[in-house]
Motif scaffolding. Structure first.
Motif, mmCIF file in Angstrom:
data_model
loop_
_atom_site.group_PDB
_atom_site.id
_atom_site.type_symbol
_atom_site.label_atom_id
_atom_site.label_comp_id
_atom_site.label_asym_id
_atom_site.label_seq_id
_atom_site.Cartn_x
_atom_site.Cartn_y
_atom_site.Cartn_z
ATOM 1 N N ASN A 188 16.236 -5.644 -17.700
ATOM 2 C CA ASN A 188 17.195 -6.180 -16.748
ATOM 3 C C ASN A 188 17.220 -5.247 -15.544
ATOM 4 O OD1 ASN A 188 18.209 -8.572 -18.030
ATOM 5 N ND2 ASN A 188 19.217 -7.234 -19.522
ATOM 6 N N MET A 189 17.488 -5.805 -14.368
ATOM 7 C CA MET A 189 17.308 -5.062 -13.124
ATOM 8 C C MET A 189 18.523 -5.185 -12.230
ATOM 9 S SD MET A 189 13.480 -6.400 -12.232
ATOM 10 C CE MET A 189 12.154 -6.342 -13.442
ATOM 11 N N ALA A 190 18.650 -4.217 -11.337
ATOM 12 C CA ALA A 190 19.635 -4.292 -10.264
ATOM 13 C C ALA A 190 18.953 -3.817 -8.988
ATOM 14 C CB ALA A 190 20.852 -3.428 -10.582
ATOM 15 N N TRP A 191 19.382 -4.361 -7.852
ATOM 16 C CA TRP A 191 18.727 -4.012 -6.595
ATOM 17 C C TRP A 191 19.644 -4.289 -5.419
ATOM 18 C CZ3 TRP A 191 17.602 -8.167 -9.687
ATOM 19 C CH2 TRP A 191 17.827 -9.424 -9.146
ATOM 20 N N SER A 192 19.329 -3.622 -4.324
ATOM 21 C CA SER A 192 19.978 -3.906 -3.050
ATOM 22 C C SER A 192 18.974 -4.637 -2.177
ATOM 23 C CB SER A 192 20.422 -2.604 -2.369
ATOM 24 O OG SER A 192 20.865 -2.860 -1.059
ATOM 25 N N PHE A 236 20.849 1.445 -12.847
ATOM 26 C CA PHE A 236 21.301 0.345 -13.703
ATOM 27 C C PHE A 236 21.197 0.787 -15.147
ATOM 28 C CE2 PHE A 236 20.881 -4.189 -15.307
ATOM 29 C CZ PHE A 236 22.176 -4.544 -14.955
ATOM 30 N N THR A 237 22.314 0.808 -15.849
ATOM 31 C CA THR A 237 22.337 1.346 -17.199
ATOM 32 C C THR A 237 22.053 0.270 -18.235
ATOM 33 O OG1 THR A 237 24.662 0.932 -17.754
ATOM 34 C CG2 THR A 237 24.179 2.854 -16.368
ATOM 35 N N GLU A 238 21.783 0.734 -19.455
ATOM 36 C CA GLU A 238 21.525 -0.185 -20.556
ATOM 37 C C GLU A 238 22.758 -1.000 -20.901
ATOM 38 O OE1 GLU A 238 19.173 -2.183 -23.130
ATOM 39 O OE2 GLU A 238 18.578 -0.741 -21.609
ATOM 40 N N LEU A 239 23.943 -0.535 -20.488
ATOM 41 C CA LEU A 239 25.179 -1.260 -20.733
ATOM 42 C C LEU A 239 25.452 -2.313 -19.665
ATOM 43 C CD1 LEU A 239 27.417 1.782 -21.770
ATOM 44 C CD2 LEU A 239 26.064 0.259 -23.234
#
Length: 577
Positions: A188-192, A236-239
């Motif tokens: 899973n990912m997070a981005w700006s 981005f954490t595993e949680l």
């Protein structure tokens, strides 16, 4: 020290009673040398010029950027050459995660192949990651139809070989994705993203789990009309928590904006950890935050969950010599851990100067970091590597100008790189050395960050190197990219590290090393000698040399017991720790 020991080498066994006199009795044995380097066993993952497995007539034109996952499994990037290779299909990612030990790596993904979730193919791959679950993810350019402009998409595996599209840019649209994406173990990912400002902060903060913030999102706890304006790239954490710096304000004028550190799990669940003007925890009344660094560092998923970031402060008693440091998220706020201006134990009049913004998190949730020293001699002894554990004083692990273990006589460390620590407590950093007829790049390791021994040199430019199945070559250059287990771009995991090497004969490759207990105990560069045995038993008696490890040889937390002695002679005989 009561147990009888056996010194074993080349099939010869001599019963020896534990103790210094016994050590001297065993010293006459021809001890096994173990690995060629004495502190790590290396194997080649891939060499430039070798045949690409499974692709007839194709070779690796160049290889690099090795990454590590769970259990010592590895991946690397390669540019291909040979039969059927063109500029549209020459990029590739390979991994040994499904190979039996000793088998060649397998092709995972290649440019020119169909990009899932799109109508096109991959034009290229950048910023790839290998997670703790050995899953692969990357930012790939997408070529669709006759569209001359490639767009970026984020791709992450849900299982080995099962790749899914996480997000993509719109053709001819303003949406812009960075090439290096924050990925957790589940890919899973997070981005700006969005329309990037000149400072590369995007106008949206998103994740593949449903976080969506933009310039219409109200600042949590802020005044009416104040919204987010720009977002830095998050961690981005595993949680499923995105931690990020953001700028906010009531107008579109950048000069009117302020910044803060935030965390989010959903569009409706955003929390301010600290904002400009908030009281800085641990620094006394009247001291407030003035600036926050981007790219916070996080390690989660166990009892040592921790988030750290760099910040600058202002207020009562604050000057340019004590206004910046590393802060930890604690109790929903930021609390100072180390600040420039803090004293350095054992060095009167010397303080921390510039502290690196990129720290590494230790197994117990502390930090290891690099700092320039104020009050020391510039260019001589004015830099060091430190560890700071919760509730414990600052400890210096290595200083510029020192001779560390296994360095040539007369040589010292000239430049220290940023340290990286694995979840098992092993530390690795790159640097430069000078003096004693040696100069240039070097790589160092420390067997346990909790121990007081000095780091030791693993590799250096100009030294002979032999990996399994390879001829002896002389190292020309070393590339170690300073990442560790709190990110998915790791080059050290447990006792395993990944490096890229080039040699004087122009050969090059990517190599995987397994850190071992040293069989050069006194750090003089000679492996398995009488002086190593004498130094070991002197250390057991409480007189460890400056370049010796501690008497807890096997690192089990018990100092100088029979298990340490057994492990020592086992390694001297060529066995495992």
């Amino acid at each position: 020290m009561k147990a009888l020991m056996s010194c074993v080498c080349g099939g010869r066994i001599a019963g020896v009673r534990a103790g210094l006199s016994a050590a001297l009795g065993c010293a006459g044995l021809a001890l096994c040398a173990g690995s060629a380097l004495g502190q790590a066993d290396f194997r080649p993952l891939a060499m430039a010029g070798q045949a690409a497995p499974g692709l007839p007539g194709v070779t690796f034109e160049s290889v690099g950027d090795p990454k590590l996952g769970q259990g010592g499994k590895a991946a690397f990037w390669a540019k291909l050459a040979g039969t059927g290779v063109t500029t549209s299909n020459q990029e590739s990612i390979w991994t040994d995660r499904e190979s039996v030990p000793g088998a060649p790596p397998l092709l995972a993904y290649r440019s020119g192949a169909a990009a899932p979730g799109t109508t096109g193919v991959w034009g290229g791959m950048a910023g790839y990651a290998m997670t703790g679950q050995n899953l692969l993810a990357f930012a790939g350019s997408i070529v669709e139809g006759t569209n001359p402009t490639n767009v970026v998409g984020y791709f992450g595996e849900t299982a080995y070989g099962v790749m899914a599209l996480r997000a993509r840019e719109v053709v001819n649209g303003p949406y812009m994705l960075p090439a290096l994406v924050a990925v957790n173990d589940s890919t899973n990912m997070a981005w700006s993203g969005g329309t990037n400002a000149p400072n590369q902060n995007g106008t949206t903060l998103e994740s593949s789990t449903g976080i969506l913030l933009n310039t219409s999102t109200a600042l949590p706890g802020g005044a009416a009309g104040v919204t987010f304006r720009r977002f830095s790239q998050p961690t981005f954490t595993e949680l499923g928590v995105a931690v990020f710096r953001a700028f906010y304000g009531a107008t579109t004028t950048g000069a009117d904006w302020q910044s803060g550190l935030f965390m989010a799990t959903a569009p409706s669940d955003v929390m301010a950890l600290a904002r400009q003007g908030d009281v800085a925890g641990g620094l006394g009344a009247g001291v407030t935050f003035a600036e926050f660094g981007g790219s916070p560092i996080a390690r989660t998923g166990n009892a040592t969950a921790a988030v750290y970031t760099w910040a600058r402060v202002q207020g009562a008693g604050i000057t340019s010599i004590n206004d910046a440091g590393i802060f930890r998220v604690s109790g929903g706020m930021l609390t100072a851990v180390v600040m420039n201006g803090d004293g350095v134990p054992g060095l009167p009049g010397v303080t921390l100067g510039t502290i690196s913004r990129r720290v590494s998190i230790t197994p117990t949730g502390g930090i290891a970091f690099h700092a320039i020293l104020a009050g020391a001699t510039p260019g001589v002894d004015n830099a060091a590597i430190f560890v700071k554990e919760d509730g414990e004083p600052l400890r210096m692990l290595a200083q510029r100008g020192q001779r560390l273990g296994r360095m040539p006589d007369g040589s010292v460390v000239d430049v220290l790189g940023e340290p990286r620590v694995s979840a098992s407590g092993h530390l690795v950093f790159s640097g430069q050395i000078k003096g004693g007829g040696a100069s240039g790049q070097a790589l160092f390791s420390k067997d346990a960050i909790s121990q007081d021994d000095l780091p030791r040199m693993l590799l250096r430019a100009g030294m002979p190197f032999q990996a399994a199945g390879q001829p002896v070559r002389t190292i020309r250059s070393i590339t170690f990219d300073h990442e560790s287990e709190e990110v998915s771009h790791a080059q050290i995991v447990g006792r395993t590290l990944a490096v890229s090497l080039t040699f004087e004969d122009r050969a090059s490759g990517v190599f995987i090393g397994t850190l071992t207990c040293t069989n050069d105990f006194d750090g003089d560069g000679d492996i398995g000698t009488d002086s190593d045995i004498e130094a070991f038993f002197a250390c057991l008696a409480g007189n460890c040399c400056a370049t010796c490890p501690t008497a807890d040889y096997n690192g089990d937390g018990t100092v100088g017991d029979d298990a340490d002695i057994e492990a020592f002679f086992r390694v001297m005989a060529g066995g495992a720790c």
